[in-house]
Scaffold this active site. Sequence first.
Site, PDB file in Angstrom:
ATOM      1  NE  ARG A 183     -17.037 -17.988  -1.808  1.00 10.68           N
ATOM      2  CZ  ARG A 183     -16.984 -17.223  -0.716  1.00 10.68           C
ATOM      3  NH1 ARG A 183     -16.887 -17.774   0.479  1.00 10.68           N
ATOM      4  NH2 ARG A 183     -17.017 -15.906  -0.820  1.00 10.68           N
ATOM      5  CD  GLU A 205     -17.033 -22.935   8.191  1.00  7.49           C
ATOM      6  OE1 GLU A 205     -16.367 -22.151   8.888  1.00  7.49           O
ATOM      7  OE2 GLU A 205     -17.994 -22.573   7.499  1.00  7.49           O
ATOM      8  CG  HIS A 238     -14.486 -21.728   5.956  1.00  7.35           C
ATOM      9  ND1 HIS A 238     -15.495 -22.103   5.107  1.00  7.35           N
ATOM     10  CD2 HIS A 238     -14.857 -20.538   6.466  1.00  7.35           C
ATOM     11  CE1 HIS A 238     -16.432 -21.169   5.099  1.00  7.35           C
ATOM     12  NE2 HIS A 238     -16.079 -20.209   5.924  1.00  7.35           N
ATOM     13  CG  ASP A 292     -22.998 -17.647   9.165  1.00 12.96           C
ATOM     14  OD1 ASP A 292     -22.145 -18.422   9.636  1.00 12.96           O
ATOM     15  OD2 ASP A 292     -22.710 -16.530   8.674  1.00 12.96           O
ATOM     16  NE  ARG A 308     -10.379 -15.956   3.575  1.00  9.44           N
ATOM     17  CZ  ARG A 308     -11.681 -15.790   3.395  1.00  9.44           C
ATOM     18  NH1 ARG A 308     -12.433 -16.815   3.049  1.00  9.44           N
ATOM     19  NH2 ARG A 308     -12.255 -14.615   3.568  1.00  9.44           N
TER      20      ARG A 308
HETATM   21  O1  TA6 Z   1     -17.928 -19.827   8.279  1.00  4.33           O
HETATM   22  C1  TA6 Z   1     -19.069 -19.151   7.902  1.00  4.33           C
HETATM   23  C2  TA6 Z   1     -18.691 -17.767   7.426  1.00  4.33           C
HETATM   24  O2  TA6 Z   1     -17.988 -17.083   8.427  1.00  4.33           O
HETATM   25  C3  TA6 Z   1     -19.966 -17.045   7.009  1.00  4.33           C
HETATM   26  O3  TA6 Z   1     -20.341 -16.015   7.898  1.00  4.33           O
HETATM   27  C4  TA6 Z   1     -19.679 -16.587   5.603  1.00  4.33           C
HETATM   28  O4  TA6 Z   1     -19.339 -15.285   5.519  1.00  4.33           O
HETATM   29  C5  TA6 Z   1     -18.582 -17.541   5.179  1.00  4.33           C
HETATM   30  O5  TA6 Z   1     -17.835 -17.850   6.309  1.00  4.33           O
HETATM   31  C6  TA6 Z   1     -17.718 -17.177   4.002  1.00  4.33           C
HETATM   32  O6  TA6 Z   1     -16.864 -16.128   4.261  1.00  4.33           O
HETATM   33  P1  TA6 Z   1     -15.974 -15.531   3.099  1.00  4.33           P
HETATM   34  O7  TA6 Z   1     -15.109 -14.481   3.720  1.00  4.33           O
HETATM   35  O8  TA6 Z   1     -15.174 -16.666   2.524  1.00  4.33           O
HETATM   36  O9  TA6 Z   1     -16.926 -14.984   2.069  1.00  4.33           O
END
Ligand code: TA6
Length: 287
Positions: free
Chosen positions: A70, A258, A155, A199, A93
């Site tokens: 993260r 993103e 992202h 979001d 990832r």
């Molecule tokens: O890009 C936004 C998103 O798709 C949100 O919906 C949120 O879930 C975020 O990415 C993070 O996703 P992750 O799978 O890393 O927890």
Amino acid sequence: MNGSNYLEIPGHLTLAGGNGGLAKAVVETRWSSAEIYLYGAQVTGFQKKGEAPLLFMSGSSKFQSGTPIRAGVPVIFPWFGPREGLPAHGFARTSTWDLVETSLLDDGKVRLCFSLQSIDFYHVQHIVTVGETLSLELVVTNRADSDAIFETCLHTYFQVSAIDQISITGLANTGYIDKGRDVGPLETSPSIRIADEVDRVYYDTAAAVEIEDPGYRRTIRVEKSGSLSTVVWNPWIETSRHMADLGDDEYLQMVCVESGNVGKNKITLPPGETAVLKVELSSQPHG
Ligand code: TA6
């Protein structure tokens, strides 16, 4: 990292054991420093000299195989979002990439090329160039003998001084879907402020986006090419509480802007063709 010392560049690039024992490249240039994990080919840090870090890293991030980091810029491929029975946001990832080439460019920038192993139908590279700016290129070639259909996204988590102080420009008059509310309006605001969970996937936009941050006295700029979607995300209070790898108050210091090709902007690539998603992240201190 045994046997890969030839990829190091004295004074500019070293290979080291990072958090959780995962291998990372540590980069120094005359303008900036950066860290890139081979796991995910993920830039987890980029900081210009004399400035706050550009990229956010969660203090609760896990650094373990099978779990996304993260922080920074997770590379999302070949799908964006959840997939029944499959890992959310694809497998890029959570794959360990090969660092195949490094170089010190004539202008002093450092370039790293990562390659994603063992996907029969694709050849995928992630090229990271560190200098005064951070440039990322996700290069996907279709090696199958039929069309490939996929999504891509860089992202990017930006570090901000205070989420309720920043404003985001560049998306006015762009249509979006707000995932939480499932609506499809046009962005009416020339300058987006965040005061709740956001979001949103903005579609059909190739525009650059800027994040104005008065607390850090800087403007972040996201320039892109080969991208028609821009996603803006902040989990706010409730969603953060349910995230094991994000501290309860960390949403205050981050925003994701993103660049990619997702949903109706997904890519259909004929056999033998290559798609390049490129972003250049920069920051301009206020005078
Ligand atoms: O890009 C936004 C998103 O798709 C949100 O919906 C949120 O879930 C975020 O990415 C993070 O996703 P992750 O799978 O890393 O927890």
